[in-house]
Design an enzyme around this catalytic site. Structure first.
Site, PDB file in Angstrom:
ATOM      1  N   GLU A  82     -40.573 -37.149  95.013  1.00 43.60           N
ATOM      2  CA  GLU A  82     -40.731 -35.748  94.919  1.00 43.60           C
ATOM      3  C   GLU A  82     -41.012 -35.247  93.300  1.00 43.60           C
ATOM      4  O   GLU A  82     -40.958 -33.891  93.432  1.00 43.60           O
ATOM      5  CB  GLU A  82     -39.738 -34.776  95.666  1.00 43.60           C
ATOM      6  CG  GLU A  82     -38.637 -35.002  95.425  1.00 43.60           C
ATOM      7  CD  GLU A  82     -37.289 -34.385  96.140  1.00 43.60           C
ATOM      8  OE1 GLU A  82     -37.392 -33.034  96.015  1.00 43.60           O
ATOM      9  OE2 GLU A  82     -36.550 -34.799  96.585  1.00 43.60           O
ATOM     10  N   CYS A 114     -36.082 -35.486  99.771  1.00 43.20           N
ATOM     11  CA  CYS A 114     -35.402 -36.958  99.642  1.00 43.20           C
ATOM     12  C   CYS A 114     -35.646 -37.862 100.756  1.00 43.20           C
ATOM     13  O   CYS A 114     -35.083 -39.050 100.717  1.00 43.20           O
ATOM     14  CB  CYS A 114     -33.806 -36.590  99.407  1.00 43.20           C
ATOM     15  SG  CYS A 114     -33.586 -35.627  98.014  1.00 43.20           S
ATOM     16  N   THR A 155     -25.612 -30.775  89.409  1.00 43.23           N
ATOM     17  CA  THR A 155     -26.091 -31.834  90.445  1.00 43.23           C
ATOM     18  C   THR A 155     -27.203 -32.448  90.306  1.00 43.23           C
ATOM     19  O   THR A 155     -28.159 -32.934  91.046  1.00 43.23           O
ATOM     20  CB  THR A 155     -25.997 -31.154  92.081  1.00 43.23           C
ATOM     21  OG1 THR A 155     -27.028 -30.118  91.922  1.00 43.23           O
ATOM     22  CG2 THR A 155     -24.817 -30.607  92.332  1.00 43.23           C
ATOM     23  N   SER A 204     -28.144 -24.823 101.719  1.00 43.35           N
ATOM     24  CA  SER A 204     -28.570 -26.518 101.917  1.00 43.35           C
ATOM     25  C   SER A 204     -27.434 -27.237 102.323  1.00 43.35           C
ATOM     26  O   SER A 204     -27.853 -28.179 103.037  1.00 43.35           O
ATOM     27  CB  SER A 204     -29.231 -26.711 100.368  1.00 43.35           C
ATOM     28  OG  SER A 204     -28.266 -27.203  99.500  1.00 43.35           O
ATOM     29  N   HIS A 236     -27.243 -39.848 102.038  1.00 41.01           N
ATOM     30  CA  HIS A 236     -28.038 -39.272 100.995  1.00 41.01           C
ATOM     31  C   HIS A 236     -26.816 -38.738 100.261  1.00 41.01           C
ATOM     32  O   HIS A 236     -26.154 -37.724 100.814  1.00 41.01           O
ATOM     33  CB  HIS A 236     -29.087 -38.449 101.529  1.00 41.01           C
ATOM     34  CG  HIS A 236     -29.588 -37.260 100.311  1.00 41.01           C
ATOM     35  ND1 HIS A 236     -30.137 -37.854  99.266  1.00 41.01           N
ATOM     36  CD2 HIS A 236     -29.846 -36.153 100.178  1.00 41.01           C
ATOM     37  CE1 HIS A 236     -30.453 -36.978  98.553  1.00 41.01           C
ATOM     38  NE2 HIS A 236     -30.127 -35.660  98.953  1.00 41.01           N
ATOM     39  N   SER A 304     -34.819 -32.155 102.254  1.00 46.57           N
ATOM     40  CA  SER A 304     -34.790 -30.659 102.376  1.00 46.57           C
ATOM     41  C   SER A 304     -36.102 -30.244 102.949  1.00 46.57           C
ATOM     42  O   SER A 304     -37.173 -30.771 102.788  1.00 46.57           O
ATOM     43  CB  SER A 304     -34.298 -29.802 100.991  1.00 46.57           C
ATOM     44  OG  SER A 304     -33.111 -30.040 100.550  1.00 46.57           O
TER      45      SER A 304
HETATM   46  P1  HMG Z   1     -21.314 -23.469  93.227  1.00 45.62           P
HETATM   47  O1  HMG Z   1     -21.777 -22.244  94.076  1.00 45.62           O
HETATM   48  O2  HMG Z   1     -21.607 -23.343  91.671  1.00 45.62           O
HETATM   49  O3  HMG Z   1     -20.084 -24.261  93.772  1.00 45.62           O
HETATM   50  O4  HMG Z   1     -22.780 -24.554  93.635  1.00 45.62           O
HETATM   51  P2  HMG Z   1     -19.030 -23.757  94.526  1.00 45.62           P
HETATM   52  O5  HMG Z   1     -18.425 -22.394  94.276  1.00 45.62           O
HETATM   53  O6  HMG Z   1     -19.481 -23.992  96.052  1.00 45.62           O
HETATM   54  O7  HMG Z   1     -18.064 -24.945  94.167  1.00 45.62           O
HETATM   55  C1  HMG Z   1     -18.303 -26.152  94.661  1.00 45.62           C
HETATM   56  C2  HMG Z   1     -16.903 -26.873  95.218  1.00 45.62           C
HETATM   57  O8  HMG Z   1     -16.128 -27.179  94.075  1.00 45.62           O
HETATM   58  C3  HMG Z   1     -16.266 -25.953  96.216  1.00 45.62           C
HETATM   59  O9  HMG Z   1     -15.512 -26.917  97.089  1.00 45.62           O
HETATM   60  C4  HMG Z   1     -15.202 -25.358  95.345  1.00 45.62           C
HETATM   61  O10 HMG Z   1     -14.177 -25.152  96.112  1.00 45.62           O
HETATM   62  C5  HMG Z   1     -14.836 -26.614  94.508  1.00 45.62           C
HETATM   63  P3  HMG Z   1     -15.916 -26.933  98.463  1.00 45.62           P
HETATM   64  O11 HMG Z   1     -15.188 -25.432  98.901  1.00 45.62           O
HETATM   65  O12 HMG Z   1     -17.380 -26.697  98.860  1.00 45.62           O
HETATM   66  O13 HMG Z   1     -15.365 -28.013  99.440  1.00 45.62           O
HETATM   67  N1  HMG Z   1     -14.270 -26.109  93.292  1.00 45.62           N
HETATM   68  C6  HMG Z   1     -13.107 -26.466  92.422  1.00 45.62           C
HETATM   69  N2  HMG Z   1     -12.432 -27.844  92.857  1.00 45.62           N
HETATM   70  C7  HMG Z   1     -11.532 -28.182  92.029  1.00 45.62           C
HETATM   71  N3  HMG Z   1     -10.977 -27.346  90.714  1.00 45.62           N
HETATM   72  C8  HMG Z   1     -11.876 -26.223  90.503  1.00 45.62           C
HETATM   73  C9  HMG Z   1     -12.664 -25.766  91.514  1.00 45.62           C
HETATM   74  N4  HMG Z   1     -13.741 -24.785  91.393  1.00 45.62           N
HETATM   75  C10 HMG Z   1     -14.329 -24.821  92.289  1.00 45.62           C
HETATM   76  N5  HMG Z   1     -11.290 -25.657  89.251  1.00 45.62           N
HETATM   77  C11 HMG Z   1     -23.748 -26.052  94.911  1.00 45.62           C
HETATM   78  C12 HMG Z   1     -22.384 -25.746  94.496  1.00 45.62           C
HETATM   79  C13 HMG Z   1     -23.642 -27.562  95.587  1.00 45.62           C
HETATM   80  C14 HMG Z   1     -24.435 -25.372  95.850  1.00 45.62           C
HETATM   81  C15 HMG Z   1     -24.915 -26.055  93.910  1.00 45.62           C
HETATM   82  O14 HMG Z   1     -24.470 -27.188  92.812  1.00 45.62           O
HETATM   83  C16 HMG Z   1     -26.257 -26.419  94.184  1.00 45.62           C
HETATM   84  O15 HMG Z   1     -26.963 -25.380  94.450  1.00 45.62           O
HETATM   85  N6  HMG Z   1     -26.765 -27.723  94.104  1.00 45.62           N
HETATM   86  C17 HMG Z   1     -28.116 -28.178  94.581  1.00 45.62           C
HETATM   87  C18 HMG Z   1     -28.136 -28.156  95.805  1.00 45.62           C
HETATM   88  C19 HMG Z   1     -27.753 -29.220  96.576  1.00 45.62           C
HETATM   89  O16 HMG Z   1     -27.159 -30.156  96.066  1.00 45.62           O
HETATM   90  N7  HMG Z   1     -27.508 -29.292  97.980  1.00 45.62           N
HETATM   91  C20 HMG Z   1     -27.060 -30.416  98.631  1.00 45.62           C
HETATM   92  C21 HMG Z   1     -27.447 -30.517 100.323  1.00 45.62           C
HETATM   93  S1  HMG Z   1     -29.292 -30.465 100.158  1.00 45.62           S
HETATM   94  C22 HMG Z   1     -29.706 -31.905  99.729  1.00 45.62           C
HETATM   95  O17 HMG Z   1     -28.836 -32.985  99.805  1.00 45.62           O
HETATM   96  C23 HMG Z   1     -30.964 -32.227  99.582  1.00 45.62           C
HETATM   97  C24 HMG Z   1     -31.563 -32.546  98.019  1.00 45.62           C
HETATM   98  O18 HMG Z   1     -30.982 -33.589  97.551  1.00 45.62           O
HETATM   99  C25 HMG Z   1     -33.173 -32.096  97.767  1.00 45.62           C
HETATM  100  C26 HMG Z   1     -34.122 -32.949  98.411  1.00 45.62           C
HETATM  101  O19 HMG Z   1     -33.869 -33.188  99.619  1.00 45.62           O
HETATM  102  O20 HMG Z   1     -35.238 -33.173  97.958  1.00 45.62           O
HETATM  103  C27 HMG Z   1     -30.764 -31.253  96.964  1.00 45.62           C
END
Ligand code: HMG
Length: 387
Positions: A82, A114, A155, A204, A236, A304
């Site tokens: 992609e 992906c 990520t 996502s 994935h 996605s």
């Molecule tokens: P965010 O909003 O910055 O993070 O973004 P958050 O506030 O959700 O925190 C992440 C986790 O860390 C949470 O855990 C927090 O509690 C924890 P959860 O509640 O979810 O279990 N946390 C802590 N833990 C320990 N100590 C601390 C602490 N603070 C917080 N001090 C997000 C996170 C993944 C949304 C962001 O990084 C993002 O947008 N990433 C890109 C999108 C993505 O990877 N999506 C995955 C699914 S889609 C997919 O897999 C397809 C893809 O590969 C693309 C394709 O298909 O081409 C992406």
């Protein structure tokens, strides 16, 4: 019907990494959020002298070096990505040239976030069913870019995987029957004028889990295979915590040994989009201390947008002797750790350019280098020291 599946596999990731503790410090974030919350340790960083073509060719080259006969028997090259480098020409045509493959081999590029490498695998299996003496080279190569100081930044990652699909495979036989889920969702996408993804991050992660459940239900209905008949699972891996949550959903328990070795490489490489599930498979086969011969592995592929698939494969007897664990560990462990400003410099140098000609600055690379663009034509070189 002859068994069909993956006969050999090779992964590649560029020679630079960013420790996520370093990124967290620079962004003023508690490092535990990245290392525990997201479950990531480092992410690979693509230098200016690499792109999806060089990563793909560097992933595939060891397969050809080990078995030179492949040059004559590869009749299909499918390149899943992609992070395409041209709107018309398939990236695989450059790889075909760099690897000096047979001119009778078909080459095509596939895209659906992906997921595309999984369709490439299924398509290669369907083609190779008819052709007992030929094989397909499937390559997935991607660089995950969300942008500096965005929630998606920790990520990111990059890497490639190359595998050979043929009859009587030495690694894993792909079984009939799959669970599919397709739905038009705007969780993650990238319009042609952007070089970073647009993403509704939390949404996502919810869509990923919903798609897993739907695929799993469909897969069970189609195959009658229960959770217990799978010895291991590969997902994935956009970040390791996502795969762990997915596994909790299927396993209905919080900690499980039957997915953890599949996460060793992704934890260090980061998201490699289309390559991620198959880097996870290499991680499992090369790091699981148990002999998995004859065992069934469940695979969840998510792209996605979204298209997702749950399917399975059975590990071949004696697969261990065809893996390249030492080489892959060396690739990952010998990466140069960057400071955050150094990573940012590479990130900016890799931005989308609309100029007719430019040269890339000197940087370490794998067996192939991306030299730049001359009169709109991309230039590549095989390094003298290339494997
Ligand atoms: P965010 O909003 O910055 O993070 O973004 P958050 O506030 O959700 O925190 C992440 C986790 O860390 C949470 O855990 C927090 O509690 C924890 P959860 O509640 O979810 O279990 N946390 C802590 N833990 C320990 N100590 C601390 C602490 N603070 C917080 N001090 C997000 C996170 C993944 C949304 C962001 O990084 C993002 O947008 N990433 C890109 C999108 C993505 O990877 N999506 C995955 C699914 S889609 C997919 O897999 C397809 C893809 O590969 C693309 C394709 O298909 O081409 C992406």
């Amino acid at each position: 019907m002859s068994p069909i599946g993956i006969d050999a596999i090779s992964i590649y990731t560029p020679p630079y990494s960013l420790p996520l503790t370093e990124l967290a410090r620079a962004r003023g974030i508690d490092p535990l959020k990245y290392t525990v919350g997201l479950g990531q340790e480092t992410m690979s960083v693509m230098p200016p002298r690499e792109d999806i073509v060089t990563m793909a060719a560097s992933a595939a080259l060891p397969l050809l070096n080990k078995n030179p006969e492949l040059k004559n028997t590869i009749s299909l090259v499918i390149f899943a990505t992609e992070s395409g480098v041209d709107q018309s020409k398939a990236a695989g045509t450059w790889v075909h040239n760099l690897l000096q493959l047979n001119s009778k081999a078909r080459v095509i590029e596939l895209k659906q976030a992906c997921y595309s490498a999984t369709f490439a695998l299924q398509m290669a299996c369907a083609f190779m069913k008819q052709t007992p003496h030929q094989c397909a080279l499937v390559i997935a190569s991607d660089t995950a870019r969300y942008g500096i100081n965005t929630p998606g930044e920790p990520t990111q990652g990059c890497g490639a995987v190359a595998f050979i699909v043929k009859q009587h495979p030495r690694l894993i036989e792909i079984e009939e029957g799959a669970g599919i889920h397709t739905e038009h969702v705007m969780d993650f996408w990238r319009p042609p004028y952007l070089d970073t993804a647009l993403v509704d991050g939390k949404y996502s992660t919810r869509v990923y889990l919903t798609a897993l459940q739907t695929c799993w239900d469909h897969y069970q209905e189609a195959t009658n295979r229960q959770y217990e008949s799978h010895a291991r699972f590969c997902y994935h891996v956009p970040f390791c915590k996502m795969a762990e949550k997915a596994h909790e959903r299927l396993a209905k328990e919080s900690c499980s040994d039957n997915s953890k070795h599949a996460l060793i490489y992704p934890k260090l490489i980061g998201n490699s989009y289309s390559a991620s599930l198959y880097i996870s498979l290499a991680s499992l086969l090369e790091n699981d201390p148990e002999d998995l011969s004859g065992q069934r592995i469940g695979f969840f592929s998510y792209g996605s947008g979204c298209v997702a698939e749950f399917f399975s494969g059975v590990v071949a007897k004696g697969y261990q002797q065809y893996m390249a664990q030492e080489w892959h560990h060396h690739l990952i462990q010998s990466r140069t750790p960057l400071s955050c400003p150094e990573y940012e410099q590479f990130f900016l140098l890799n931005s989308l350019k609309s100029t007719e000609s430019y040269s890339t600055i000197d940087s370490a690379a794998g067996s192939f280098e991306f030299l730049g663009v001359e009169g709109h034509v991309r230039r590549y070189k095989k390094k003298q020291s290339g494997l």
